[in-house]
Design a protein around this motif. Sequence first.
Motif, PDB file in Angstrom:
ATOM      1  N   LYS A 118       9.982   1.371   6.559  1.00 14.41           N
ATOM      2  CA  LYS A 118       8.590   1.827   6.490  1.00 14.41           C
ATOM      3  C   LYS A 118       8.554   3.281   6.057  1.00 14.41           C
ATOM      4  O   LYS A 118       9.435   4.055   6.412  1.00 14.41           O
ATOM      5  CB  LYS A 118       7.941   1.719   7.874  1.00 14.41           C
ATOM      6  N   TYR A 166      -3.776   1.642  10.316  1.00 21.00           N
ATOM      7  CA  TYR A 166      -2.643   1.550   9.389  1.00 21.00           C
ATOM      8  C   TYR A 166      -1.291   1.687  10.074  1.00 21.00           C
ATOM      9  O   TYR A 166      -0.255   1.589   9.434  1.00 21.00           O
ATOM     10  CB  TYR A 166      -2.744   2.665   8.325  1.00 21.00           C
ATOM     11  N   LYS A 167      -1.309   1.901  11.393  1.00 16.66           N
ATOM     12  CA  LYS A 167      -0.089   2.335  12.071  1.00 16.66           C
ATOM     13  C   LYS A 167       1.086   1.352  11.994  1.00 16.66           C
ATOM     14  O   LYS A 167       2.222   1.774  12.168  1.00 16.66           O
ATOM     15  CB  LYS A 167      -0.373   2.728  13.511  1.00 16.66           C
ATOM     16  N   ARG A 168       0.831   0.083  11.701  1.00 17.36           N
ATOM     17  CA  ARG A 168       1.939  -0.864  11.560  1.00 17.36           C
ATOM     18  C   ARG A 168       2.656  -0.699  10.223  1.00 17.36           C
ATOM     19  O   ARG A 168       3.726  -1.257  10.020  1.00 17.36           O
ATOM     20  CB  ARG A 168       1.440  -2.305  11.696  1.00 17.36           C
ATOM     21  N   ARG A 169       2.050   0.063   9.303  1.00 18.09           N
ATOM     22  CA  ARG A 169       2.606   0.192   7.954  1.00 18.09           C
ATOM     23  C   ARG A 169       3.416   1.458   7.743  1.00 18.09           C
ATOM     24  O   ARG A 169       3.979   1.660   6.675  1.00 18.09           O
ATOM     25  CB  ARG A 169       1.471   0.135   6.935  1.00 18.09           C
TER      26      ARG A 169
END
Length: 90
Positions: A7, A31-34
Amino acid sequence: CLASTSKPVLTLFTKKPCPLCEEAKEVLEPYKRRFILQEVDITLPENSEWYDKYKYDIPVFHLNGKFLMKHQVDIQKFEDQLMKLELQND
């Protein structure tokens, strides 16, 4: 074995207190998972170089080590750059 997808790293240059930084983190929440969020406290002695550079500009964001934006989140710019990096990784 699964290919490890690395990531992008979003670095937030911050100091305490920083209401704008908190606001920025809220905007980035969806967006934190990206990406991986890395926070750098510019008031720490080992970060004096960043303090000299950004003391009047926080929050400042770097994406994968490159300057991206400061003061507030430009979602369009952030999304464009994030997408570019994700496509490079595919």
